[in-house]
Design a protein around this motif. Structure first.
Motif, PDB file in Angstrom:
ATOM      1  N   ILE A 183       0.854  -1.187   0.000  1.00 46.21           N
ATOM      2  CA  ILE A 183       0.000   0.000   0.000  1.00 46.21           C
ATOM      3  C   ILE A 183       0.889   1.234   0.000  1.00 46.21           C
ATOM      4  N   LYS A 184       0.661   2.132  -0.950  1.00 43.97           N
ATOM      5  CA  LYS A 184       1.429   3.376  -1.033  1.00 43.97           C
ATOM      6  C   LYS A 184       0.664   4.479  -0.311  1.00 43.97           C
TER       7      LYS A 184
ATOM      8  N   THR B 270       5.397   6.825   0.936  1.00 43.03           N
ATOM      9  CA  THR B 270       5.998   5.622   1.506  1.00 43.03           C
ATOM     10  C   THR B 270       5.150   4.410   1.151  1.00 43.03           C
ATOM     11  N   THR B 271       5.801   3.272   1.098  1.00 42.73           N
ATOM     12  CA  THR B 271       5.118   2.015   0.788  1.00 42.73           C
ATOM     13  C   THR B 271       5.173   1.089   1.995  1.00 42.73           C
ATOM     14  N   THR B 272       4.024   0.631   2.413  1.00 38.39           N
ATOM     15  CA  THR B 272       3.955  -0.293   3.545  1.00 38.39           C
ATOM     16  C   THR B 272       3.443  -1.644   3.063  1.00 38.39           C
ATOM     17  N   ARG B 273       3.792  -2.675   3.800  1.00 35.73           N
ATOM     18  CA  ARG B 273       3.341  -4.027   3.478  1.00 35.73           C
ATOM     19  C   ARG B 273       2.592  -4.622   4.666  1.00 35.73           C
TER      20      ARG B 273
END
Length: 331
Positions: free
Chosen positions: A127-128, A136-139
């Motif tokens: 998810i950006k 930022t990109t999180t997982r």
């Protein structure tokens, strides 16, 4: 053999165990309310009928049902009354399940009706998040249930581990697609017959024959594909490791406002390239269909070969033909 009560018939070398019955035989532990058993002359194990909350444990495999019948002579177990066979994240059910052994190792599994297989699959979703001028990109971890159904199912085993299965009659599957463990979307497919090949217990290849059709629905986080892809053909091959789908004979694919038909379609999901040819390369005797592409508001275009990028929605046509205001254009 242990139970609350056990009756043994010495002349028949048989017995009845009632109440919390438990039978240990070879690599299996069978528990149920009651077990009726007989040991025939010359056999090294017993035949039995177990009834009431039956559980059969064998290494990582667990079978449950209302009644289990085991014939030692042909090494076959019939699971009846709501049977389930579970191994790790996979569960199989059906009207009944028949397990056939060879040298006390599971060799075949057969479900004659109402076949259903579910498999838990896990991965990550990217998810950006945008915060002002920065992103930022999180997982996060996600899990889904892959689903397979059909009128009947046969499972084939190698050294006790399933390496392939075949579903016949109204076969349908739902499986979730990951790329480098990141979730991309789900694929639903159906056909008359479906063969699934496994490699080290993981899904390796899916083969669909007879009225094959399917829909790939991208996840909302998919950066490459932003609309469902609908496809159909007489025969469908999907290679999981290579991320390639081949559609043989009467092939058709629809994506957004584009429709492409041909004798053979190849889709590379890693590059998002779609290639169309008149006939399948594996069998040139099959029906030829010249690749034809239709887009909303445009005249149909056909050619000897069409290459289309699903991401950029651009492509090229080799030896193409299309209608213009003044006639036809060839090139």
């Amino acid at each position: 053999l242990i139970a609350d009560t056990v009756v043994y018939y010495s002349k028949l070398d048989s017995g009845i165990a009632r109440g919390n019955a438990e039978l240990t035989q070879k690599s299996q532990i069978i528990t149920s309310h009651s077990i009726y058993y007989v040991k025939n002359e010359g056999e090294d194990a017993v035949s039995y009928t177990a009834e009431g909350n039956v559980t059969i444990l064998e290494n990582e495999r667990k079978a449950t049902c209302g009644r289990a019948i085991y014939n030692r002579k042909d090494q076959t177990t019939w699971l009846k009354l709501n049977p389930h066979v579970t191994e790790k994240d996979q569960t199989m059910t059906g009207s009944e399940i028949i397990l056939r052994y060879k040298d006390d190792v599971l060799d075949r599994l057969y479900i004659p009706a109402q076949a259903h297989v579910t498999t838990l699959t896990k991965g990550l979703r990217e998810i950006k998040i945008s915060l002002g001028d920065t992103a930022t990109t999180t997982r996060s971890e996600v899990q889904f249930v892959d689903d397979l159904t059909g009128n009947s199912l046969q499972g084939f085993f190698n050294a006790g581990q399933m390496d392939s299965l075949q579903v016949e009659g109204m076969a349908t599957t739902l499986y979730h697609i990951f790329e480098d463990s990141v979730y991309q979307g789900k694929n639903q497919a159906s056909g008359d017959t479906m063969t699934i090949l496994l490699q080290e217990k993981d899904l390796h290849q899916i083969l669909i024959s007879g009225g094959g059709r399917g829909t790939f629905t991208p996840d909302s986080t998919n950066k490459k594909i932003d609309a469902p892809i609908v496809y159909k053909s007489d025969k469908i091959e999907y290679s999981i490791p290579d991320e390639i789908t081949n559609l043989h004979t009467n092939a058709e694919i629809r994506y957004a406002d584009m429709n492409l038909s041909a004798g053979f379609l190849n889709i590379n999901w890693q590059t998002n390239l779609l290639k169309a040819f008149p006939v399948s390369p594996v069998d040139t005797t099959l029906k030829e269909t010249r690749p034809t592409m239709k887009e909303a508001g445009k005249e149909p275009m056909s050619g000897d070969e069409i290459v289309y990028n699903l991401n950029t929605r651009r492509g090229k046509i080799i030896k193409g033909k299309t209608k213009t205001k003044d006639g036809y254009y060839h090139g």
